[in-house]
Design a protein around this motif. Structure first.
Motif, PDB file in Angstrom:
ATOM      1  N   LEU A  55     -58.194  35.238 -39.215  1.00 46.75           N
ATOM      2  CA  LEU A  55     -57.125  34.910 -38.207  1.00 46.75           C
ATOM      3  C   LEU A  55     -55.743  35.047 -38.659  1.00 46.75           C
ATOM      4  CD1 LEU A  55     -58.840  31.556 -36.714  1.00 46.75           C
ATOM      5  CD2 LEU A  55     -58.605  34.078 -35.597  1.00 46.75           C
ATOM      6  N   ALA A  58     -54.969  38.861 -38.351  1.00 52.54           N
ATOM      7  CA  ALA A  58     -54.738  39.247 -36.985  1.00 52.54           C
ATOM      8  C   ALA A  58     -53.338  38.784 -36.386  1.00 52.54           C
ATOM      9  CB  ALA A  58     -55.756  38.701 -36.024  1.00 52.54           C
ATOM     10  N   ILE A  61     -50.849  41.006 -38.082  1.00 52.41           N
ATOM     11  CA  ILE A  61     -50.472  42.159 -37.532  1.00 52.41           C
ATOM     12  C   ILE A  61     -49.813  42.384 -35.880  1.00 52.41           C
ATOM     13  CG2 ILE A  61     -52.025  44.314 -36.339  1.00 52.41           C
ATOM     14  CD1 ILE A  61     -54.167  43.652 -38.757  1.00 52.41           C
ATOM     15  N   TYR A  62     -50.296  41.386 -35.044  1.00 52.47           N
ATOM     16  CA  TYR A  62     -49.917  41.497 -33.782  1.00 52.47           C
ATOM     17  C   TYR A  62     -48.246  41.030 -33.774  1.00 52.47           C
ATOM     18  CZ  TYR A  62     -54.407  42.643 -32.381  1.00 52.47           C
ATOM     19  OH  TYR A  62     -55.664  43.216 -32.336  1.00 52.47           O
ATOM     20  N   TYR A  66     -45.695  43.219 -31.630  1.00 53.33           N
ATOM     21  CA  TYR A  66     -45.344  42.495 -30.395  1.00 53.33           C
ATOM     22  C   TYR A  66     -44.296  41.753 -30.837  1.00 53.33           C
ATOM     23  CZ  TYR A  66     -49.436  45.175 -29.109  1.00 53.33           C
ATOM     24  OH  TYR A  66     -50.515  45.891 -28.889  1.00 53.33           O
ATOM     25  N   PRO A 143     -55.041  31.784 -22.595  1.00 50.94           N
ATOM     26  CA  PRO A 143     -55.503  33.146 -22.310  1.00 50.94           C
ATOM     27  C   PRO A 143     -56.890  32.983 -21.766  1.00 50.94           C
ATOM     28  CG  PRO A 143     -55.589  32.534 -24.749  1.00 50.94           C
ATOM     29  CD  PRO A 143     -54.894  31.442 -23.888  1.00 50.94           C
ATOM     30  N   GLY A 144     -57.122  33.927 -20.776  1.00 51.71           N
ATOM     31  CA  GLY A 144     -58.367  33.979 -20.296  1.00 51.71           C
ATOM     32  C   GLY A 144     -58.495  33.258 -18.918  1.00 51.71           C
ATOM     33  N   PHE A 145     -57.957  32.269 -18.955  1.00 50.35           N
ATOM     34  CA  PHE A 145     -57.992  31.398 -17.649  1.00 50.35           C
ATOM     35  C   PHE A 145     -56.748  31.314 -16.809  1.00 50.35           C
ATOM     36  CE2 PHE A 145     -60.549  29.471 -21.060  1.00 50.35           C
ATOM     37  CZ  PHE A 145     -62.019  29.633 -20.205  1.00 50.35           C
ATOM     38  N   LYS A 176     -48.203  40.464 -23.660  1.00 47.44           N
ATOM     39  CA  LYS A 176     -48.790  40.536 -24.885  1.00 47.44           C
ATOM     40  C   LYS A 176     -48.689  39.178 -25.220  1.00 47.44           C
ATOM     41  CE  LYS A 176     -49.440  45.035 -25.416  1.00 47.44           C
ATOM     42  NZ  LYS A 176     -48.876  45.479 -24.051  1.00 47.44           N
ATOM     43  N   GLU A 178     -49.912  36.810 -24.305  1.00 48.72           N
ATOM     44  CA  GLU A 178     -51.526  36.163 -24.250  1.00 48.72           C
ATOM     45  C   GLU A 178     -51.955  36.371 -25.407  1.00 48.72           C
ATOM     46  OE1 GLU A 178     -53.786  37.964 -21.029  1.00 48.72           O
ATOM     47  OE2 GLU A 178     -55.312  36.724 -21.331  1.00 48.72           O
ATOM     48  N   LEU A 179     -51.772  37.299 -26.237  1.00 49.61           N
ATOM     49  CA  LEU A 179     -52.315  37.484 -27.646  1.00 49.61           C
ATOM     50  C   LEU A 179     -51.827  36.614 -28.529  1.00 49.61           C
ATOM     51  CD1 LEU A 179     -52.347  41.264 -28.758  1.00 49.61           C
ATOM     52  CD2 LEU A 179     -54.207  39.810 -28.493  1.00 49.61           C
ATOM     53  N   PHE A 182     -53.556  33.299 -27.533  1.00 52.97           N
ATOM     54  CA  PHE A 182     -54.694  33.331 -28.016  1.00 52.97           C
ATOM     55  C   PHE A 182     -54.873  33.055 -29.459  1.00 52.97           C
ATOM     56  CE2 PHE A 182     -57.949  35.645 -30.632  1.00 52.97           C
ATOM     57  CZ  PHE A 182     -58.761  34.849 -30.612  1.00 52.97           C
ATOM     58  N   LEU A 183     -54.103  33.633 -30.077  1.00 51.25           N
ATOM     59  CA  LEU A 183     -54.127  33.314 -31.555  1.00 51.25           C
ATOM     60  C   LEU A 183     -53.617  31.774 -31.835  1.00 51.25           C
ATOM     61  CD1 LEU A 183     -52.591  36.579 -33.000  1.00 51.25           C
ATOM     62  CD2 LEU A 183     -54.676  35.568 -33.539  1.00 51.25           C
ATOM     63  N   MET A 190     -59.588  25.933 -33.984  1.00 53.76           N
ATOM     64  CA  MET A 190     -60.436  25.939 -35.315  1.00 53.76           C
ATOM     65  C   MET A 190     -60.087  24.933 -36.380  1.00 53.76           C
ATOM     66  SD  MET A 190     -62.730  28.117 -35.493  1.00 53.76           S
ATOM     67  CE  MET A 190     -62.523  29.790 -34.921  1.00 53.76           C
TER      68      MET A 190
END
Lengths: 250, 363, 554
Positions: A55, A58, A61-62, A66, A143-145, A176, A178-179, A182-183, A190
């Motif tokens: 994670l 990720a 990188i993002y 962004y 994100p997603g909802f 972006k 949203e990314l 999400f993270l 987690m």
């Protein structure tokens, strides 16, 4: 079937050793048992690092790709609650460490108190996390909802973004965020999952500690749980600056 | 053949007449690839022979019968060094040779003609610069370097021509390139080799290599009326790109003339070469690619243009070497709706009207 | 193949010892709640054999479909599900746990002179996780299957297929934790549970190989776990982390996935290499040539194995310079394997060799693994990889390594230790036949696939151009022979449980500590904790022990 060239001698003395009741039969000495279980715990934490490592990769990188979206989105996190949670978690690590000390020095009531405090602080952490999550849900930042980029394309409409003086993001960049969220949810989620597991084990430990299970010399379980708890704490110590602090003044 | 059942006989005939052991070599790179391949086969055979020889000869010489008592040997540093260094040396030779080949296959020459290929479940769509459009087949001339710019509009695909020894994945969201120079006219297999769902095994086609003359004939016979760049021009107009990207002093966007291949300074301070990938990204994710001195006001076209549309736009911008044409488009957009019908014939039928120096679309 | 080193006790009087780990307690519960590493190993043996034959049946279906160029036996969709489930079951439910969870579980504590693995409960937990994962995978398979291939390539797996990706992903996630716990248990055991005198360089090479594989399991598997979690989230919630339309990068998944799945290849092969050391040494009655070189080559494979993952992505548009680095590192990881092969060959030199079944399987391993390893170099070389990757060449390559290598090693080890595990010998003649049949069948099945791959036949194709048919027919014919080769051991090993000859403590006259106790062993493995006062593979020590015993009995 008498040919049994088992290497004889030695170990005879070991067989007559006095075993504490908590020593498992397959260990030669209690020292070996403690060593082995401690070592196992460290290895397990190593796998946990690799797990979170995916994670973090990720995220790095993002964030690089962004950057403006990540800055604007991180402004949406509540720094007060975040700091409070950091303080709560560090305190809980302290009480946990006290618990380990109490177990080692066989102070039963001290151990129970320390464990109960850790347990409560853990719950406080989760409570604050719930408040933070519900803020995100209200603002449609999950994100997603029904994710909404309103706060980023039109920061003036959002008091938090306005307070930071965010400039409006272009539509594609705003998407972006949203990314980022999400993270944010994946990493803190987690982490929270690890907290919940820890709190459940703590509940069991309080129950056992009151029966005196850890204050008769068998402290490895408390020690290993302490390692786990501190690890979860350290993960947060990385998450907090990366998610909350790093872009505060941009 | 009275003793052989007809079914088996039929199989035998079919196999004997339709049987391959090695793929045809139909590109300039193929013999080079095969040279390395056979070198590696040779090294492998020698290595395997050594292992087999060692094992069998020791098994015979030192079997229990012949050699009842084993001699205990610790090991030998000299031997260890031997079989560390020799394989390592051979592997390094293969590494260097392979890397040279790899760079050759994935570095197109400057004068290569470009064909765009879009992969989708489960077909390959090829877009020729002249506007020729093919599905599951690709016509190329022999003796000329051809570059493929690949992209996928859904999942990963992989564009493989075994006879040319080239292969490249088509990835959603970014261009990849590969090139080849076909040598022998003929029809060759085209496969999708990256598993892409239900009809993966039907995502196959033919690569047809034609002699340059035949290729010209084919081009003429398959034209769809407008070149790829002209399609792009039409899109450029219908999306009103010229409203900002023009040469007026108050233009809100940078002029796109001669932008392709030039070095741009972005508002983030980075400097970047405007290649196909940059142009594509600038259309779909504009805010990350703002040229210095311009405001981030361009809307994203993500989800509004198909991959073919983006390709047409890129091809148009690529060939734009002055702003004359854009100004023309601006004026034609003002004259909508007739402009739709006008733009295409204007480009095609009126080369005489456009002095060569001002001609925008290099054809 | 006549002479033999078997030293069986007098069969007319011999009996399997009354008290052993199998008879200590009775009843199903005594097995299901056991902490005994040997019993857990047997539980694993039964479960992985079950999955092996499911995977094998799926392989049979694949080969039948490929008998003809058209997709006539199955619809393409069904074919895709069949090969996906074949890969998933064989990799996650057979190959990864095969040698470690059965032979490793059984013999690592015994080889170290320990009574059990360090964490018996965790060991049992890992079996339960495996079973839970297996049931979940079978459930996913029987309720529609999954057709992503075992690689779960995004965005295909996240956005485009409509099958049980989530259930299967979850199954693999759970199986991953089973494997993490096994690896963790081995590392702790090897560090902390060695008998007095058992220094690191007196450990059998089997243990070294497992140590290296365990490091890979512990460090690699969590990354696969998180990658699968992200796939599941992407599928359910649509988070966009691998979705280019939302700014995600599908290549990130490739990196995360192969960061585990390339080391996983070494997780699968290293324990097999460990088996080969024991077998070759025992049946040449000679210590392993270059012990330290072999030990360190295992560790080298584990270390380098972590830094080569991107060689699965050479044609995916990663930077040319990344390709250079990863190709070079791939060449480096090939060297330790070469070192091992030559050391095994030279272990035979001046030995006193006999050709029992485990030895035949090991010879098979050496030949096939050499081919598998060398063809791996074809694929690690960036230039040739372009032509050969994603074709049947790669299928043939990894089957040579995994089936020709690992499965041969597993069978070698299973036959080698069968007497120790059950107290009875397997029947020698028929098992030698099975070994030869397997070898022949294997080559018939997979060698033509190298040619097919060179011709360019893509993998995962339900139908193919007709000129590839003859080689596919060869391959399918070979697969039937191979199938017989795998069925035979099941039959005769089961038979031997009741009718096999009594093995005695040390039928092969091997040196490992596991052979210096009764067969099958006691629950505590040894009557007294052994003291290791000699090197591994010290056959002279074994001779002296025997003399001593004769003297004391006399």
């Amino acid at each position: 079937m008498s040919d049994s060239p088992v290497i004889t001698q030695g170990a005879l003395e070991a067989a007559h050793h006095e075993h504490p009741p908590y020593q498992r039969h397959h260990f030669e000495t209690i020292g070996q048992q403690n060593d082995a279980t401690n070592f196992a715990m460290w290895l397990f934490l190593l796998t946990e690092i690799m797990f979170f490592g995916g994670l973090f990769t990720a995220y790095l990188i993002y964030r690089n790709w962004y950057y403006p979206a990540f800055v604007a989105a991180s402004h949406q996190l509540n720094i007060v609650w975040g700091s409070a949670n950091t303080a709560v978690l560090i305190s809980s690590s302290f009480t946990m460490a006290m618990g380990v000390w109490c177990a080692e020095t066989r102070r039963k009531s001290g151990l129970v108190l320390a464990l109960v405090l850790t347990f409560l602080l853990g719950l406080v952490f989760l409570g604050i996390k719930t408040i933070e999550y519900s803020e995100k849900i209200e603002k449609h930042h999950v994100p997603g909802f029904h994710y909404s980029i309103q706060s980023f394309v039109n920061p003036a409409s959002d008091p938090v973004a306005a307070a930071y003086g965010d400039k409006p993001l272009a539509l594609d960049m705003a998407g972006k965020t949203e990314l980022y969220f999400f993270l944010y949810f994946a990493m803190t989620g987690m982490h929270a999952l690890h907290m919940i597991i820890g709190i459940a084990i703590l509940g069991y430990m309080i129950f056992r500690a009151r029966a005196g299970a850890y204050t008769s010399g068998h402290v490895t379980f408390v020690e290993n749980f302490g390692l786990y708890w501190h690890f979860v704490d350290i993960v947060w110590i990385f998450l907090f600056p990366l998610l909350y602090l790093i872009s505060r003044h941009q | 053949m009275p003793h052989i059942s007809p079914v088996i006989w039929q199989f035998l005939v079919k196999w004997m007449t339709n049987f391959a052991l090695f793929p045809p070599e139909a590109s300039r790179i193929a013999p080079q690839m095969d040279a390395l391949y056979f070198f590696m086969v040779l090294v492998s055979l020698i290595g395997l022979t050594i292992v087999i020889l060692l094992v069998t000869s020791f098994s015979i010489l030192y079997s229990r019968k012949r050699h009842p008592v084993a001699v205990q040997i610790e090991g030998s540093t000299l031997l260890e060094a031997t079989w560390t260094i020799i394989p390592l040396g051979l592997f390094l030779v293969m590494f260097v040779w392979g890397a040279l080949l790899y760079f050759r296959i994935y570095t197109p020459p400057a004068n290569a003609m470009n064909i765009y290929v879009v992969g989708k479940q489960w077909m390959w769509k090829a877009e020729h610069p002249g506007g020729q459009h093919e599905i599951n087949s690709l016509h190329v001339p022999s003796g000329r370097a051809v570059q493929l710019t690949l992209i996928s509009q859904d999942v990963f695909h992989s564009f493989s021509i075994p006879a040319f020894r080239v292969k490249r994945e088509a990835i959603p969201g970014r261009y990849t390139t590969v090139w080849f120079e076909a040598t022998t006219p003929g029809t060759y297999h085209l496969f999708c080799t990256q598993y892409c769902g239900t009809d993966h095994s039907h995502m196959i086609g033919d690569v047809v290599v034609l002699t340059p003359e035949d290729y010209q004939k084919w081009l003429a016979g398959s034209t769809s009326g407008a070149s790829l760049a002209q399609n792009g021009e039409r899109l450029f107009a219908s999306l009103s790109c010229a409203a900002c990207h023009n040469t007026r002093p108050d233009a809100r966007g940078p002029s796109l003339a001669n932008v392709y291949g030039s070095r741009l300074r972005l508002s983030s301070g980075q400097s970047i070469i405007a290649d196909d990938a940059y142009l594509r990204d600038a259309i779909l994710n504009p805010s990350q690619h703002i040229t210095q001195g311009f405001a981030p006001i361009m809307p994203t076209y993500q989800g509004q243009i198909s991959e073919e549309g983006v390709i047409a736009l890129v091809e148009y911008i690529k060939n734009l070497n002055s702003d004359y044409r854009v100004q023309q488009t601006t004026t034609t957009t003002d004259l909508l709706p007739e402009s739709e019908g006008k733009a295409a014939p204007a480009g095609q039928n009126a080369p005489g009207k456009n002095p060569a120096g001002q001609g925008m679309v290099k054809q | 193949m006549s002479t033999t080193i078997i030293s069986l006790p007098d069969q007319s009087t011999a009996r399997v010892p009354k008290v052993n780990y199998l008879t200590k307690e009775n009843g199903l519960l005594s097995w299901l709640l056991t902490g005994d590493h040997k019993r857990i190993a047997m539980l694993y043996l039964i479960s992985i054999s079950f999955f092996f034959f499911i995977g094998g049946a799926l392989a049979g279906l694949i080969r039948l479909e490929l008998l003809t160029p058209q997709s006539d036996l199955m619809a393409t969709d069904t074919y895709n599900k069949v090969f996906s489930m074949h890969g998933i079951i064989m990799i996650f439910f057979f190959l990864v746990p095969s040698v470690p969870a059965t032979l490793g579980n059984f013999f690592i504590p015994m080889m170290l002179g320990a009574k059990d693995l360090a964490l018996p409960k965790v060991n049992l937990l890992s079996w339960y996780l495996y079973v839970a994962a297996g049931i979940l995978a079978l459930y996913a398979m029987s309720t529609g299957g999954v057709d992503t291939g075992w690689t779960f390539t995004t965005p295909l797996s996240t956005h485009y297929v409509n099958t049980n990706v989530i259930t299967t992903g979850l199954a693999i996630f759970i199986a991953g934790f089973s494997s993490i716990f096994t690896g963790l248990n081995f590392i702790v055991t090897i560090h902390k549970m060695r008998a007095p005198g058992m220094t690191w360089f007196r450990m059998p090479l089997f243990v070294w190989a497992h140590y290296a594989a365990s490091i890979l399991m512990v460090l690699g598997t969590p990354v696969l776990a998180i990658a699968l979690v992200l796939v599941v989230l992407e599928r359910t919630v649509g988070i966009g982390v691998f979705d280019p339309a939302k700014g995600g990068d599908p290549l990130l998944f490739q990196h995360l996935f192969w960061f585990y799945s390339h080391p996983a290849v070494y997780i699968m092969i290293l324990p097999g290499m460990g088996v080969i050391n024991e077998v070759i040494s025992t049946f040449s009655r000679k210590r392993v040539f270059g012990y330290t070189a072999v030990a360190f080559s295992s560790v080298a494979i584990a270390v380098f194995g972590f830094f080569v993952w991107a060689h699965h992505m050479f044609i995916m548009g990663v930077s040319n310079y990344a390709v250079l680095v990863f190709s070079l590192l791939t060449m480096l990881v090939a060297v330790p394997s070469a070192i091992k092969i030559f050391n095994w060959a030279f272990t035979l030199y001046k030995g006193s060799i006999t050709f029992e079944t485990p030895m035949l399987y090991s010879f098979g391993f050496m030949g096939l693994f050499t081919i598998g390893g060398l063809t791996g170099v074809f694929l690690g070389t960036s230039g040739t990889d372009i032509h050969l990757t994603e074709t049947y060449f790669i299928v043939a390559h990894f089957h040579f390594v995994m089936v020709g290598g690992m499965l041969m090693a597993f069978l070698a080890g299973l036959h080698f230790w069968w007497p120790k595990m059950t107290g009875r010998m397997y029947p020698e003649k028929i098992s030698q036949l099975a070994a030869v049949v397997t070898f022949i069948g294997f080559n018939f099945t997979f060698f033509p696939q190298f040619v097919l791959g060179t011709l360019g036949m893509p993998r995962r194709y339900a139908s193919y151009p007709p000129e590839f048919q003859i080689l596919n027919v060869f391959s399918t014919a070979g697969a039937t022979i191979l199938g017989v080769g795998y069925l035979l051991p099941v039959l005769y090993l089961t038979w031997s449980l009741k009718y096999g000859e009594i093995a005695g403590n040390n039928p092969w006259q091997a040196t490992g500590l596991e052979w210096q106790t009764q067969s099958p062993p006691l629950t505590e493995n040894f009557i007294e904790t052994p003291i290791m006062d000699h090197e591994a593979y010290d056959y002279e020590w074994l001779e002296r022990q025997k003399e001593k015993e004769v003297a004391s009995v006399g």
